[in-house]
Design an enzyme around this catalytic site. Structure first.
Site, mmCIF file in Angstrom:
data_model
loop_
_atom_site.group_PDB
_atom_site.id
_atom_site.type_symbol
_atom_site.label_atom_id
_atom_site.label_comp_id
_atom_site.label_asym_id
_atom_site.label_seq_id
_atom_site.Cartn_x
_atom_site.Cartn_y
_atom_site.Cartn_z
ATOM 1 N N GLY A 45 0.837 -1.195 0.000
ATOM 2 C CA GLY A 45 0.000 0.000 0.000
ATOM 3 C C GLY A 45 0.869 1.241 0.000
ATOM 4 O O GLY A 45 2.033 1.200 0.415
ATOM 5 N N GLN A 50 2.838 9.963 1.380
ATOM 6 C CA GLN A 50 4.139 9.274 1.358
ATOM 7 C C GLN A 50 4.972 9.639 0.140
ATOM 8 O O GLN A 50 6.166 9.328 0.087
ATOM 9 C CB GLN A 50 3.948 7.753 1.394
ATOM 10 C CG GLN A 50 3.367 7.259 2.702
ATOM 11 C CD GLN A 50 3.284 5.745 2.697
ATOM 12 O OE1 GLN A 50 2.300 5.185 2.246
ATOM 13 N NE2 GLN A 50 4.331 5.089 3.182
ATOM 14 N N CYS A 107 6.069 -0.091 7.112
ATOM 15 C CA CYS A 107 5.629 1.064 6.322
ATOM 16 C C CYS A 107 6.790 1.501 5.441
ATOM 17 O O CYS A 107 7.932 1.563 5.918
ATOM 18 C CB CYS A 107 5.221 2.196 7.264
ATOM 19 S SG CYS A 107 4.667 3.675 6.404
ATOM 20 N N LEU A 108 6.494 1.807 4.189
ATOM 21 C CA LEU A 108 7.564 2.219 3.275
ATOM 22 C C LEU A 108 8.205 3.537 3.719
ATOM 23 O O LEU A 108 9.314 3.855 3.294
ATOM 24 C CB LEU A 108 7.022 2.349 1.843
ATOM 25 C CG LEU A 108 6.573 1.028 1.189
ATOM 26 C CD1 LEU A 108 5.934 1.301 -0.168
ATOM 27 C CD2 LEU A 108 7.732 0.057 1.052
ATOM 28 N N HIS A 149 -4.443 1.090 7.469
ATOM 29 C CA HIS A 149 -3.103 1.684 7.545
ATOM 30 C C HIS A 149 -3.003 2.886 6.589
ATOM 31 O O HIS A 149 -2.501 3.953 6.971
ATOM 32 C CB HIS A 149 -2.065 0.597 7.204
ATOM 33 C CG HIS A 149 -0.640 1.048 7.180
ATOM 34 N ND1 HIS A 149 0.315 0.544 8.040
ATOM 35 C CD2 HIS A 149 0.010 1.935 6.384
ATOM 36 C CE1 HIS A 149 1.487 1.119 7.773
ATOM 37 N NE2 HIS A 149 1.321 1.965 6.778
ATOM 38 N N HIS A 153 -2.711 7.131 7.197
ATOM 39 C CA HIS A 153 -1.765 8.077 6.584
ATOM 40 C C HIS A 153 -2.459 9.370 6.172
ATOM 41 O O HIS A 153 -1.877 10.453 6.270
ATOM 42 C CB HIS A 153 -1.134 7.455 5.327
ATOM 43 C CG HIS A 153 0.095 6.629 5.588
ATOM 44 N ND1 HIS A 153 1.237 7.146 6.147
ATOM 45 C CD2 HIS A 153 0.369 5.326 5.334
ATOM 46 C CE1 HIS A 153 2.162 6.187 6.234
ATOM 47 N NE2 HIS A 153 1.667 5.070 5.746
HETATM 48 NI NI NI Z 1 2.584 3.183 5.649
#
Ligand code: NI
Length: 181
Positions: A45, A50, A107-108, A149, A153
């Site tokens: 995701g 992000q 998380c990236l 999730h 964000h």
């Molecule tokens: Ni994340």
């Protein structure tokens, strides 16, 4: 185009993102780039903040594991994961069941850290699509977790905000180092 993924400590990750009012060519290109970026990073995701854009927009793809949900209903009908992946949504609205489940998350934007997060196991998600339609999803497992999730964000919330105090103590040093980078 593969976009740069913003890392922990960047203020955009703490913003309450704006609703997507209009899906124009810019938003379409952003969606295409976010999908490419998510696949390149091998994530399940990715949310717009992000990649530095404070808009209520996210992409999810959990189709690598067809067994990761125990049920899936789309607009009230039983459905297969592959029918709705990748899932792209704007301005999500979620309802939660009462059952909770604990599972590891990463998380990236928080490189190298994973921790157990307790979340509602079952969700009903109203997910407006960029083509103007709306998809209503009822599910559990990894898909329910990923949608929660990513929606977090969009509200400036990160999974590390939702972990137990003991787990927080364990990762505190690593988070501080990420913050200083
Ligand atoms: Ni994340």
């Amino acid at each position: 185009m593969i976009l740069e993924i913003v890392q922990y400590g960047h203020p955009v990750l703490r913003e309450k993102c704006r609703e997507v009012q209009e899906v124009d060519e810019r938003v379409r290109q952003l969606v295409a780039d976010m999908l490419e970026t998510m696949y390149d990073a091998e994530g399940v995701g990715l949310a717009a903040p992000q990649v530095g854009v404070a808009l209520r927009l996210a992409v999810v793809d959990v189709s690598h594991d067809p067994e990761c949900v125990s049920y899936l209903r789309v607009n009230g009908q039983d459905a297969e994961l592959k029918d709705i992946m990748p899932l792209v949504f704007i301005n999500p609205e979620l309802e939660f069941g009462s059952r909770k489940e604990k599972s590891p998350e990463g998380c990236l934007s928080i490189d190298g850290i994973r921790a157990e997060v307790s979340r509602p196991a079952d969700i009903k998600a109203r997910l407006p699509q960029i083509d103007g339609g709306v998809v209503e999803i009822e599910t559990d497992g990894l898909l329910a977790r990923a949608i929660q999730h990513e929606t977090d964000h969009l509200n400036g919330v990160l999974f590390v905000d939702r972990i137990s105090p003991a787990a927080k103590v364990r990762i505190k040093g690593r988070l501080r180092r990420l913050n200083e980078e």
